[in-house]
Motif scaffolding. Structure first.
Motif, PDB file in Angstrom:
ATOM      1  N   UNK A 186       0.733  -1.395  -0.035  1.00  0.00           N
ATOM      2  CA  UNK A 186       0.244   0.222  -0.042  1.00  0.00           C
ATOM      3  C   UNK A 186       0.796   1.167   0.178  1.00  0.00           C
ATOM      4  N   UNK A 187       2.331   1.358  -0.890  1.00  0.00           N
ATOM      5  CA  UNK A 187       2.953   2.405  -0.636  1.00  0.00           C
ATOM      6  C   UNK A 187       1.974   3.831  -1.422  1.00  0.00           C
ATOM      7  N   UNK A 188       1.105   3.662  -1.813  1.00  0.00           N
ATOM      8  CA  UNK A 188       0.872   4.021  -2.276  1.00  0.00           C
ATOM      9  C   UNK A 188      -0.114   5.207  -1.215  1.00  0.00           C
ATOM     10  N   UNK A 189      -0.338   4.541  -0.906  1.00  0.00           N
ATOM     11  CA  UNK A 189      -1.342   5.499   0.723  1.00  0.00           C
ATOM     12  C   UNK A 189      -0.302   5.619   1.696  1.00  0.00           C
ATOM     13  N   UNK A 190       1.097   5.462   1.347  1.00  0.00           N
ATOM     14  CA  UNK A 190       1.913   6.323   3.067  1.00  0.00           C
ATOM     15  C   UNK A 190       2.049   7.638   2.252  1.00  0.00           C
ATOM     16  N   UNK A 191       1.779   7.812   3.555  1.00  0.00           N
ATOM     17  CA  UNK A 191       2.672   9.638   3.635  1.00  0.00           C
ATOM     18  C   UNK A 191       4.170   9.378   3.515  1.00  0.00           C
ATOM     19  N   UNK A 206       3.711   3.059  12.406  1.00  0.00           N
ATOM     20  CA  UNK A 206       2.455   3.027  13.231  1.00  0.00           C
ATOM     21  C   UNK A 206       1.883   3.640  14.373  1.00  0.00           C
ATOM     22  N   UNK A 207       3.109   4.830  14.658  1.00  0.00           N
ATOM     23  CA  UNK A 207       3.250   5.599  15.382  1.00  0.00           C
ATOM     24  C   UNK A 207       2.172   6.953  14.279  1.00  0.00           C
ATOM     25  N   UNK A 213      -4.184   8.196   7.949  1.00  0.00           N
ATOM     26  CA  UNK A 213      -3.253   7.326   7.980  1.00  0.00           C
ATOM     27  C   UNK A 213      -3.934   6.283   8.491  1.00  0.00           C
ATOM     28  N   UNK A 214      -5.373   6.593   9.103  1.00  0.00           N
ATOM     29  CA  UNK A 214      -5.351   6.117  10.450  1.00  0.00           C
ATOM     30  C   UNK A 214      -6.016   4.903   9.187  1.00  0.00           C
ATOM     31  N   UNK A 215      -6.615   4.664   8.295  1.00  0.00           N
ATOM     32  CA  UNK A 215      -8.229   3.821   8.314  1.00  0.00           C
ATOM     33  C   UNK A 215      -6.877   2.586   7.424  1.00  0.00           C
ATOM     34  N   UNK A 216      -5.498   2.985   6.757  1.00  0.00           N
ATOM     35  CA  UNK A 216      -4.792   1.890   6.365  1.00  0.00           C
ATOM     36  C   UNK A 216      -4.243   1.251   7.336  1.00  0.00           C
ATOM     37  N   UNK A 217      -3.876   1.959   8.965  1.00  0.00           N
ATOM     38  CA  UNK A 217      -3.229   1.154   9.589  1.00  0.00           C
ATOM     39  C   UNK A 217      -4.091   0.639  10.726  1.00  0.00           C
ATOM     40  N   UNK A 218      -5.309   0.654  10.764  1.00  0.00           N
ATOM     41  CA  UNK A 218      -6.435   0.447  11.659  1.00  0.00           C
ATOM     42  C   UNK A 218      -6.226  -1.888  10.577  1.00  0.00           C
ATOM     43  N   UNK A 251      -5.592  -2.505  26.756  1.00  0.00           N
ATOM     44  CA  UNK A 251      -5.287  -3.231  25.681  1.00  0.00           C
ATOM     45  C   UNK A 251      -5.156  -2.944  23.871  1.00  0.00           C
ATOM     46  N   UNK A 252      -3.783  -2.518  23.637  1.00  0.00           N
ATOM     47  CA  UNK A 252      -3.296  -1.746  22.145  1.00  0.00           C
ATOM     48  C   UNK A 252      -2.702  -2.337  21.040  1.00  0.00           C
ATOM     49  N   UNK A 253      -3.220  -3.239  20.829  1.00  0.00           N
ATOM     50  CA  UNK A 253      -2.552  -4.130  19.751  1.00  0.00           C
ATOM     51  C   UNK A 253      -1.950  -3.448  18.710  1.00  0.00           C
ATOM     52  N   UNK A 254      -1.736  -2.133  18.787  1.00  0.00           N
ATOM     53  CA  UNK A 254      -0.907  -1.470  17.894  1.00  0.00           C
ATOM     54  C   UNK A 254      -0.049  -0.422  18.270  1.00  0.00           C
ATOM     55  N   UNK A 255       0.693  -1.042  19.700  1.00  0.00           N
ATOM     56  CA  UNK A 255       1.521  -0.420  20.389  1.00  0.00           C
ATOM     57  C   UNK A 255       2.217  -0.355  20.097  1.00  0.00           C
ATOM     58  N   UNK A 256       3.488   0.177  19.848  1.00  0.00           N
ATOM     59  CA  UNK A 256       5.664  -0.610  19.691  1.00  0.00           C
ATOM     60  C   UNK A 256       6.071   0.317  20.381  1.00  0.00           C
ATOM     61  N   UNK A 257       7.510   0.289  20.087  1.00  0.00           N
ATOM     62  CA  UNK A 257       8.428   1.471  20.203  1.00  0.00           C
ATOM     63  C   UNK A 257       9.114   1.082  18.993  1.00  0.00           C
TER      64      UNK A 257
END
Length: 420
Positions: A186-191, A206-207, A213-218, A251-257
């Motif tokens: 989905x490179x064409x949807x990335x900023x 993901x940060x 970008x919200x819909x793509x990351x969801x 629980x936040x499944x997309x919380x990362x470092x």
């Protein structure tokens, strides 16, 4: 050349009114550190640049673009610290703190990053770090998180605790590959920012705070699908501990470092009030960092508090320190006033002496603004008037020699009443 010299952009002083709030927050934090058995470590502001290249990562924004780095006269590359954990680990290794020992450490102070200043984020900012070493398993994670929850509760800050697990290094690597595959499709949807992160540090995509970008990351894969049985068991146990301790969490499944040394648990508190940068406390487990910096393999977990953000959110502060005595004076009696002030300080009282030569009216306003328990006014070389004693009117005129004993008696009685 004359004229005002402007301060450095993104580097602000703490004026006295702000410093009062900061001191109250810091005093409360020190008390909590003692209650949980954490000991202070004071870390250098300057470190060798290679420390951050190894610990934080050479391809991170911090190392590539944000650090204040220079070459000193000996030819060494040095950097102002952009974060505290790497320096804490280095100091612990050099000081022999991790050799078959469990350590609970805290530190605080300024950090430096050259980035666009915004609300809650500055080029010189302050962090309070809490780190526990030599303790594996979810129990110490739960206790560290409980400490963070107590910090916020004590200060009246309402925030949501988000938790997730990055699993083991192997879990994280498998997830990284899956995330890159998804994002590349989905490179064409990335900023632009996400495209750059995709090549260098894909978990940081993901940060993204870009609402587009919200819909793509969801729809992106979550790391839970790549946990090992060990990782899943560890995370379930942590949740059981937090529930038993009464610590509410989500629980936040997309919380990362974005830093590679994190493993297993990651967490952060996000306040309900919206700031440009919302997270006020963030942390996790980083078992690989001590060995990465040359020490023996050592378990580690901790968090950092963004102090500017925390202080801005505080709604409940302890009462400011009370001034015992304010001495109003005039030019002819300043020496007498100084002698009296030192005698009162010897007796254990806090004293402010006005030496600016202002009018009696101005001095009285200052004294009352300070909330002084006792206000004293110099009359002449022989006498001093106690013009206010607590909330009551003055007790009359005494000699300078008698003043220390009488004022100490008044303040002592007032303090006893306040304490009853």
């Amino acid at each position: 050349m004359t004229g005002q010299i402007a301060g450095v952009r993104g580097v602000a002083p703490l004026l006295p009114t702000d410093a009062v709030r900061w001191r109250a927050v810091e005093d409360g934090l020190r008390t909590l550190m003692d209650a949980y058995g954490f000991r202070e470590i004071r870390l250098p502001i300057l470190e060798r640049t290679e420390l951050y290249a190894r610990a934080v990562g050479e391809v991170t924004d911090i190392v590539e673009k944000e650090m204040y780095t220079f070459t000193d006269r000996s030819g060494d590359s040095l950097s102002l610290r952009p974060e505290g954990t790497a320096g804490c680990v280095r100091a612990g290794i050099e000081g022999g703190l991790f050799h078959n020992q469990a350590q609970r450490l805290w530190y605080q102070g300024p950090m430096f990053r050259h980035e666009r200043p915004q609300k809650g984020r500055y080029r010189q900012f302050h962090q309070w770090g809490v780190e526990a070493y030599g303790m594996a398993g979810p129990a110490i994670e739960a206790e560290v998180i409980a400490l963070g929850a107590r910090v916020l509760a004590q200060l009246g800050v309402k925030a949501r605790l988000l938790v997730n697990s990055l699993g083991t290094r192997e879990c994280r690597e498998r997830y990284r590959e899956a995330l890159v595959h998804y994002l590349a499709a989905h490179r064409d949807r990335l900023d632009d920012d996400s495209l750059r992160r995709l090549e260098r540090n894909p978990l940081r995509v993901l940060d993204s705070k870009n609402p587009d970008m919200a819909a793509l990351l969801a729809e992106a894969p979550t790391i839970a699908d790549y946990w090992s049985a060990e990782s899943r068991s560890h995370f379930v146990a942590l949740q059981d501990y937090l529930t038993a301790l009464g610590v509410a969490f989500e629980v936040a499944p997309r919380l990362v470092r974005g830093l590679d040394y994190y493993t297993h648990t990651v967490f952060e508190w996000t306040p309900h009030e919206t700031l440009a940068q919302a997270t006020v406390i963030a942390g996790g487990r980083y078992d690989g960092l001590v060995s990465e910096l040359g020490g023996a393999p050592t378990s580690a977990v901790g968090f950092a508090i963004g102090m500017e953000r925390l202080v801005a959110l505080v709604t409940r502060l302890p009462a400011p320190p009370v001034l015992d005595v304010f001495i109003m004076t005039n030019v002819s009696c300043q020496l007498r006033a100084l002698v009296l002030a030192e005698g009162l300080r010897d007796a254990g009282l806090t004293v402010e002496t006005h030496l600016a030569g202002a009018s009696a009216k101005s001095q009285m306003k200052r004294a009352r603004d300070c909330g002084a328990r006792v206000i004293v006014e110099a009359q002449d070389e022989a006498r001093v008037a106690i013009v206010q004693a607590g909330a009551a009117k003055g007790e009359g005129i005494v000699t300078w020699a008698e003043a220390v004993a009488r004022i100490s008696q008044i303040v002592g009685a007032k303090a006893k009443i306040d304490g009853e």
